[in-house]
Design a protein around this motif. Structure first.
Motif, PDB file in Angstrom:
ATOM      1  N   UNK A 142       7.961   6.875   0.285  1.00  0.00           N
ATOM      2  CA  UNK A 142       8.255   6.755   1.806  1.00  0.00           C
ATOM      3  C   UNK A 142       7.338   6.888   2.599  1.00  0.00           C
ATOM      4  N   UNK A 143       6.512   8.116   2.593  1.00  0.00           N
ATOM      5  CA  UNK A 143       5.160   8.446   3.583  1.00  0.00           C
ATOM      6  C   UNK A 143       4.097   7.383   3.393  1.00  0.00           C
ATOM      7  N   UNK A 144       3.821   7.039   2.156  1.00  0.00           N
ATOM      8  CA  UNK A 144       2.933   6.010   1.942  1.00  0.00           C
ATOM      9  C   UNK A 144       3.182   4.606   2.720  1.00  0.00           C
ATOM     10  N   UNK A 145       4.387   4.289   2.478  1.00  0.00           N
ATOM     11  CA  UNK A 145       5.011   2.950   3.229  1.00  0.00           C
ATOM     12  C   UNK A 145       4.643   3.136   4.511  1.00  0.00           C
ATOM     13  N   UNK A 146       5.290   4.466   5.016  1.00  0.00           N
ATOM     14  CA  UNK A 146       5.292   4.292   6.749  1.00  0.00           C
ATOM     15  C   UNK A 146       3.777   4.217   7.240  1.00  0.00           C
ATOM     16  N   UNK A 179       0.056   0.517   7.237  1.00  0.00           N
ATOM     17  CA  UNK A 179      -0.851  -0.094   8.058  1.00  0.00           C
ATOM     18  C   UNK A 179      -2.047   0.268   8.393  1.00  0.00           C
ATOM     19  N   UNK A 180      -2.025   1.761   8.313  1.00  0.00           N
ATOM     20  CA  UNK A 180      -3.114   2.496   8.664  1.00  0.00           C
ATOM     21  C   UNK A 180      -4.076   2.872   7.190  1.00  0.00           C
ATOM     22  N   UNK A 181      -3.472   2.816   6.351  1.00  0.00           N
ATOM     23  CA  UNK A 181      -4.047   2.706   4.955  1.00  0.00           C
ATOM     24  C   UNK A 181      -5.076   1.341   4.602  1.00  0.00           C
ATOM     25  N   UNK A 182      -4.252   0.273   5.139  1.00  0.00           N
ATOM     26  CA  UNK A 182      -4.723  -0.896   4.905  1.00  0.00           C
ATOM     27  C   UNK A 182      -6.188  -1.159   5.812  1.00  0.00           C
ATOM     28  N   UNK A 216      -8.000   1.123   7.090  1.00  0.00           N
ATOM     29  CA  UNK A 216      -9.146   2.073   6.428  1.00  0.00           C
ATOM     30  C   UNK A 216      -9.987   1.180   5.561  1.00  0.00           C
ATOM     31  N   UNK A 217      -9.418   0.119   4.991  1.00  0.00           N
ATOM     32  CA  UNK A 217     -10.272  -0.636   4.047  1.00  0.00           C
ATOM     33  C   UNK A 217     -11.285  -1.466   4.529  1.00  0.00           C
ATOM     34  N   UNK A 218     -11.139  -1.842   6.040  1.00  0.00           N
ATOM     35  CA  UNK A 218     -12.267  -2.648   6.734  1.00  0.00           C
ATOM     36  C   UNK A 218     -11.730  -4.129   6.510  1.00  0.00           C
ATOM     37  N   UNK A 219     -12.533  -4.833   6.710  1.00  0.00           N
ATOM     38  CA  UNK A 219     -12.075  -6.336   6.741  1.00  0.00           C
ATOM     39  C   UNK A 219     -12.156  -7.079   5.396  1.00  0.00           C
ATOM     40  N   UNK A 220     -12.559  -6.302   4.357  1.00  0.00           N
ATOM     41  CA  UNK A 220     -12.891  -6.784   2.929  1.00  0.00           C
ATOM     42  C   UNK A 220     -11.433  -7.296   2.570  1.00  0.00           C
ATOM     43  N   UNK A 221     -11.127  -8.476   1.829  1.00  0.00           N
ATOM     44  CA  UNK A 221      -9.990  -9.105   1.278  1.00  0.00           C
ATOM     45  C   UNK A 221     -10.008  -8.799  -0.428  1.00  0.00           C
ATOM     46  N   UNK A 222      -8.711  -8.396  -0.722  1.00  0.00           N
ATOM     47  CA  UNK A 222      -8.489  -7.996  -2.031  1.00  0.00           C
ATOM     48  C   UNK A 222      -8.529  -9.462  -2.930  1.00  0.00           C
TER      49      UNK A 222
END
Length: 278
Positions: free
Chosen positions: A258-262, A265-268, A270-276
């Motif tokens: 639940x915490x990861x999901x909340x 957006x912040x986690x994503x 932090x990855x920068x502009x790179x696309x998976x």
């Protein structure tokens, strides 16, 4: 066919119960303990079916020597049970360097040394089962057991990685994760820190929790599950032991997700502009 089982910490607690259960059903056991005299009863009762070895698991060279002796005596080793270890009770701030290093030496490094020693034996056999006695406190935490938690979290990470590395050699890995049981683990086998008064409330709450009727399991009841795990052709990577462990781990992991999901957006971001990649 009977199995050849190497087990550490065989002089009391889980280790003694399991070693005797293996011997009763006809397995051969390499039983180790710091004090070899504590293994006399097993030897007198089961004779040549048990090889008693004095072993301090914190001594890496001694671990390799013990494994070599066990293999030389019985010709193979089918199962390693890394059971030796102890608990440290107290706040993280209270723990001394000597206490922390001693606990990590026994609970993590001792397990690592024996794991390293057994892998070549089992790899040559193309068969084997490494059983690490961890704890549900390798998955969740309790106050006043932080250093112990750290040793078991280390065992969990090591063993999960190990499982993927050795399965191609026919070697299985299982983490046994008990909750509290009525063994000597929290008694004379354990160490305690020198208390700082500010933690007395937490210390008392921990004591009361541990003394709750039914909170600790019956160690004799673990024998059948251990035999099942050893005999199973496809044992799990992890097995929780006891009725406290499962709900505690379930609640903790639900809260994590639940915490990861909340914060996704912040986690994503932090990855920068790179696309998976698709």
């Amino acid at each position: 066919m009977s199995k050849i089982i190497f087990i550490t910490g065989a002089s009391k607690g889980f280790g003694k119960r399991w070693a005797e259960a293996f011997l009763k059903r006809g397995d051969k056991v390499i039983a180790t303990a710091r004090n070899i005299e504590a293994l006399r009863e097993l030897v007198e009762k089961y004779g040549d079916a048990v090889l008693p070895l004095q072993l301090d698991v914190t001594d890496r060279e001694a671990c390799f020597t013990a494994v070599a002796k066990g293999k030389a005596n019985f010709g193979r080793i089918d199962v390693l049970i890394n059971n030796a270890g102890f608990g440290l009770f107290g706040a993280i701030e209270e723990a001394t360097e000597a206490q922390v290093r001693s606990l990590m030496d026994a609970n993590f490094f001792g397990l690592l040394w024996l794991t390293q020693a057994i892998i070549p034996v089992m790899r040559e056999q193309q068969n084997g089962h490494i059983i690490q006695i961890s704890s549900y406190l390798g998955l969740v935490t309790l106050p006043m057991l932080g250093i112990y938690n750290a040793t078991k979290f280390a065992v969990e990470g090591l063993s999960e990685s190990l499982s993927s590395q050795v399965k191609g050699f026919g070697i299985k890995v299982t983490l046994i994760e008990p909750n509290g049981f009525l063994t000597d683990w929290a008694g004379s086998s354990a160490e305690t820190t020198t208390p700082i008064a500010v933690y007395d409330g937490l210390r008392q709450a921990s004591k009361e929790r541990a003394e709750t009727p039914g909170y600790k399991g019956d160690p004799d009841a673990t024998v059948k599950p251990m035999l099942l795990i050893i005999d199973h052709p496809n044992p799990p990577l992890r097995l929780l032991m006891g009725k406290i462990a499962y709900p505690a781990v379930k609640e903790n992991y639900e809260q994590r997700l639940a915490s990861f999901a909340a914060w996704k957006d912040v986690s994503d971001a932090a990855h920068g502009s790179f696309s998976m990649p698709e």
